[in-house]
Design a protein around this motif. Structure first.
Motif, short mmCIF file in Angstrom:
data_model
loop_
_atom_site.label_atom_id
_atom_site.label_comp_id
_atom_site.label_asym_id
_atom_site.label_seq_id
_atom_site.Cartn_x
_atom_site.Cartn_y
_atom_site.Cartn_z
N SER A 115 8.98 9.59 4.14
CA SER A 115 9.30 8.17 4.18
C SER A 115 8.29 7.39 5.00
CB SER A 115 10.71 7.96 4.77
OG SER A 115 10.76 8.35 6.12
N PHE A 116 8.28 6.09 4.71
CA PHE A 116 7.49 5.12 5.46
C PHE A 116 8.42 4.00 5.88
CE2 PHE A 116 4.34 7.17 2.82
CZ PHE A 116 3.28 7.35 3.67
N GLN A 117 8.43 3.69 7.18
CA GLN A 117 9.15 2.53 7.69
C GLN A 117 8.10 1.48 8.02
OE1 GLN A 117 11.10 2.81 11.54
NE2 GLN A 117 12.75 1.50 10.78
N VAL A 118 8.27 0.29 7.46
CA VAL A 118 7.32 -0.81 7.61
C VAL A 118 8.02 -1.91 8.39
CG1 VAL A 118 5.87 -2.46 6.38
CG2 VAL A 118 6.24 -0.17 5.41
N GLU A 119 7.66 -2.04 9.67
CA GLU A 119 8.36 -2.96 10.57
C GLU A 119 7.48 -4.14 10.95
OE1 GLU A 119 10.42 -2.87 15.01
OE2 GLU A 119 9.66 -1.01 14.13
N LEU A 158 0.83 -1.21 0.00
CA LEU A 158 0.00 0.00 0.00
C LEU A 158 0.86 1.26 0.00
CD1 LEU A 158 -2.85 -1.02 2.47
CD2 LEU A 158 -2.90 -1.04 -0.03
N VAL A 159 1.83 1.36 0.91
CA VAL A 159 2.59 2.61 1.02
C VAL A 159 3.47 2.87 -0.19
CG1 VAL A 159 2.53 2.62 3.54
CG2 VAL A 159 4.54 1.69 2.37
N THR A 160 3.83 1.83 -0.93
CA THR A 160 4.65 2.04 -2.13
C THR A 160 3.81 2.23 -3.39
OG1 THR A 160 4.88 -0.36 -2.45
CG2 THR A 160 6.62 0.76 -1.18
N ASP A 161 2.51 2.22 -3.26
CA ASP A 161 1.61 2.44 -4.40
C ASP A 161 1.32 3.95 -4.50
OD1 ASP A 161 -0.31 2.41 -6.38
OD2 ASP A 161 -1.48 0.79 -5.48
N ASP A 171 11.99 0.17 4.16
CA ASP A 171 12.18 1.62 4.13
C ASP A 171 11.87 2.14 2.73
OD1 ASP A 171 12.95 4.21 4.97
OD2 ASP A 171 15.01 3.86 4.32
N PHE A 172 10.87 3.00 2.66
CA PHE A 172 10.46 3.60 1.39
C PHE A 172 10.47 5.11 1.57
CE2 PHE A 172 6.81 5.23 -1.20
CZ PHE A 172 7.41 5.06 -2.44
N ALA A 173 11.23 5.83 0.72
CA ALA A 173 11.32 7.28 0.87
C ALA A 173 11.37 7.95 -0.49
CB ALA A 173 12.55 7.65 1.68
N VAL A 211 11.88 8.60 -5.90
CA VAL A 211 12.09 7.56 -4.89
C VAL A 211 13.59 7.47 -4.61
CG1 VAL A 211 11.82 5.12 -4.32
CG2 VAL A 211 10.02 6.31 -5.61
N VAL A 212 13.96 7.69 -3.33
CA VAL A 212 15.38 7.70 -2.95
C VAL A 212 15.76 6.51 -2.06
CG1 VAL A 212 15.67 10.19 -3.27
CG2 VAL A 212 14.94 9.31 -1.03
N ARG A 213 14.77 5.82 -1.50
CA ARG A 213 15.03 4.58 -0.75
C ARG A 213 13.90 3.61 -1.06
NH1 ARG A 213 15.93 8.33 3.67
NH2 ARG A 213 14.15 7.48 4.81
N PHE A 214 14.25 2.35 -1.28
CA PHE A 214 13.24 1.33 -1.60
C PHE A 214 13.78 -0.02 -1.17
CE2 PHE A 214 10.73 -1.58 -4.13
CZ PHE A 214 9.49 -0.97 -4.22
#
Length: 160
Positions: A98-102, A25-28, A85-87, A72-75
């Motif tokens: 960014s979103f951190q998915v733990e 979801l967060v990467t969409d 880590d998505f940023a 997108v700088v982190r994936f």
């Protein structure tokens, strides 16, 4: 006295869904308008979200609308033992969102959304925030509410 900005805005929520689902979801990026109260529409160049992908946004505040461009700088997707880590960096103001998915025990996930300013905020963005968007204090409070609302909407969709 010049207006200042907060270097880090962040909030966290726990979600009753696996990290892989939350990550999807967060990467969409095109679906971000569904969750973020500031995003009207996002379009990814080439349609595929990955490291280096670029996209355009249409943002809003009340009746005001403005475009931004992101990259997108982190994936790094989550694994069984490590957070994902998505940023992305917004060109116009230099901020990094960014979103951190733990992954947590029991198939749960901790999701953290951040707005960081590792290179400061552009002068034009500071001026436009002051003149058009209600000033740093009010706009920052609006961003904080938006981050919370985004997390709550992603949680609802993940658990639905």
């Amino acid at each position: 006295m010049p207006e200042t900005y907060e270097k880090l805005l962040q909030d966290t929520i726990e979600i009753d869904a696996p990290a892989e689902k939350v990550w999807s979801l967060v990467t969409d990026i095109p679906r971000m308008a569904k969750w973020s109260p500031q995003v009207v529409k996002s379009t990814v160049k080439g349609g595929h979200v990955q490291l280096g992908a670029t996209f355009s946004n249409l943002n809003k505040q009340g009746l005001k609308r403005w475009p931004t461009a992101g990259k997108v700088v982190r994936f790094s997707p989550p694994t069984a033992t490590a957070a994902g880590d998505f940023a992305f960096r917004i060109r116009e103001n230099k901020t990094v969102w960014s979103f951190q998915v733990e992954p947590l025990d029991g198939g749960r996930t901790r999701l953290t959304e951040r707005r960081e300013t590792p290179d400061g905020v552009s002068g034009i963005s500071m001026l436009l925030t002051k003149v058009v968007l209600g000033g740093q204090e009010g706009f920052t409070a609006e961003l904080r509410r938006g981050i919370r609302q985004t997390l709550e909407r992603i949680k609802a969709e993940s658990e639905g």
